[in-house]
Design an enzyme around this catalytic site. Sequence first.
Site, PDB file in Angstrom:
ATOM      1  CG  HIS A 197       2.316   0.050   4.469  1.00  0.00           C
ATOM      2  ND1 HIS A 197       1.961  -0.791   5.511  1.00  0.00           N
ATOM      3  CD2 HIS A 197       1.223   0.803   4.200  1.00  0.00           C
ATOM      4  CE1 HIS A 197       0.709  -0.532   5.860  1.00  0.00           C
ATOM      5  NE2 HIS A 197       0.231   0.420   5.083  1.00  0.00           N
ATOM      6  CG  HIS A 241      -3.481   7.102   3.054  1.00  0.00           C
ATOM      7  ND1 HIS A 241      -3.873   6.922   4.356  1.00  0.00           N
ATOM      8  CD2 HIS A 241      -3.026   5.908   2.635  1.00  0.00           C
ATOM      9  CE1 HIS A 241      -3.639   5.654   4.711  1.00  0.00           C
ATOM     10  NE2 HIS A 241      -3.133   5.024   3.679  1.00  0.00           N
ATOM     11  CE1 TYR A 249      -5.162   6.318   8.166  1.00  0.00           C
ATOM     12  CE2 TYR A 249      -6.927   7.216   6.821  1.00  0.00           C
ATOM     13  CZ  TYR A 249      -5.663   7.320   7.349  1.00  0.00           C
ATOM     14  OH  TYR A 249      -4.896   8.421   7.077  1.00  0.00           O
ATOM     15  CG  ASP A 272      -2.064  -0.894   1.181  1.00  0.00           C
ATOM     16  OD1 ASP A 272      -2.082  -1.767   0.290  1.00  0.00           O
ATOM     17  OD2 ASP A 272      -2.968  -0.747   2.021  1.00  0.00           O
ATOM     18  CG  ASP A 273       0.100   3.728   2.261  1.00  0.00           C
ATOM     19  OD1 ASP A 273      -1.050   3.395   1.920  1.00  0.00           O
ATOM     20  OD2 ASP A 273       0.431   3.861   3.452  1.00  0.00           O
ATOM     21  CG  HIS A 309      -4.528   2.788  -0.445  1.00  0.00           C
ATOM     22  ND1 HIS A 309      -5.441   2.120   0.334  1.00  0.00           N
ATOM     23  CD2 HIS A 309      -3.544   3.182   0.408  1.00  0.00           C
ATOM     24  CE1 HIS A 309      -5.025   2.118   1.596  1.00  0.00           C
ATOM     25  NE2 HIS A 309      -3.887   2.762   1.680  1.00  0.00           N
TER      26      HIS A 309
HETATM   27 NI    NI Z   1      -2.576   3.060   3.317  1.00  0.00          NI
END
Ligand code: NI
Length: 299
Positions: free
Chosen positions: A253, A163, A200, A109-110, A159
């Site tokens: 991540h 965020h 989240y 993610d991210d 995603h």
């Molecule tokens: Ni995230």
Amino acid sequence: MDGPGLVRRVVGGVLAVTVCGALSGFSGGAGRVRPAQVTGRPAVPVVTKIVKGATAPADGRVSWGQRVLQGVGAPGVVGPAGVSPARKAVVTRQRDLCARARCVALTFDDGPMGSTGRLLEILAEHRVRATFFLVGQNVVKDPEMVRREYAAGHEIANHSYTHADLGRAPEAKAVEEVTRTQDAIQQASGMTPVLLRPPYGSTGKRLTALARRMGMAQVLWAVDPLDWEDRDTKAVERRVMASVRPGDVVLMHDIHATTVAAVPRIIDRLAAKGYTFVTVTELFGGKLTPGGKYVQREP
Ligand code: NI
């Protein structure tokens, strides 16, 4: 904070604020979250107007997100009309793979950011494909990395753009976050994601309805090694290995070098246990339902 119990209980929503790991928007006590039914339910309501907040590309074309929201090509199964034949072939070929194999879906993610390039090298060396849940504002900063991810056969997914907490955001904000990211990924890679991971893990009825209208499945996770918290390579490896079971979606991540450094050992150890590494869509046999929530494939 290690051991199967503790790590899995994180899935149930204990933490208050995390980079990606807290669950504020859906219920679930300790233990594993039950995934939505993996069925081919029809029923995608056609929305006939543009939802306020949807963004148009700078050149004035109507975006994919807007087209879906207008009801053009609103799909009855996950996926926009424009999924490439190559991707369809991959899904079809492997449709029943995880009905027989011990599958695991590694998800990152991210990004793209930080250690994404290094992770792509590691995954290529090990011939492992994964799923990347991208933050739209990072996509526009490094579209080349997104192209590399897609060209290497990884699944690319949404995603949000900043965020954002989509489960608590006003409708227009949630629409903007999702559609801007769809468009950024489309511009960078030529493909349009069919998976949404709400930051989240925060979702709810409204976001679920939005995902359904947009033909997207919501993907959460069964294993969370809390890699963002102490950024300890050995701890990430230990927690994943203590908790993972066949059919799991594993959350990590790629923005943290400490996490990426744990990936070679995690892959080697899972491979030694007979695991097959698949993308999220493959894990569920290509049978994801728009708006459905998925955390693991049931045995
Ligand atoms: Ni995230």
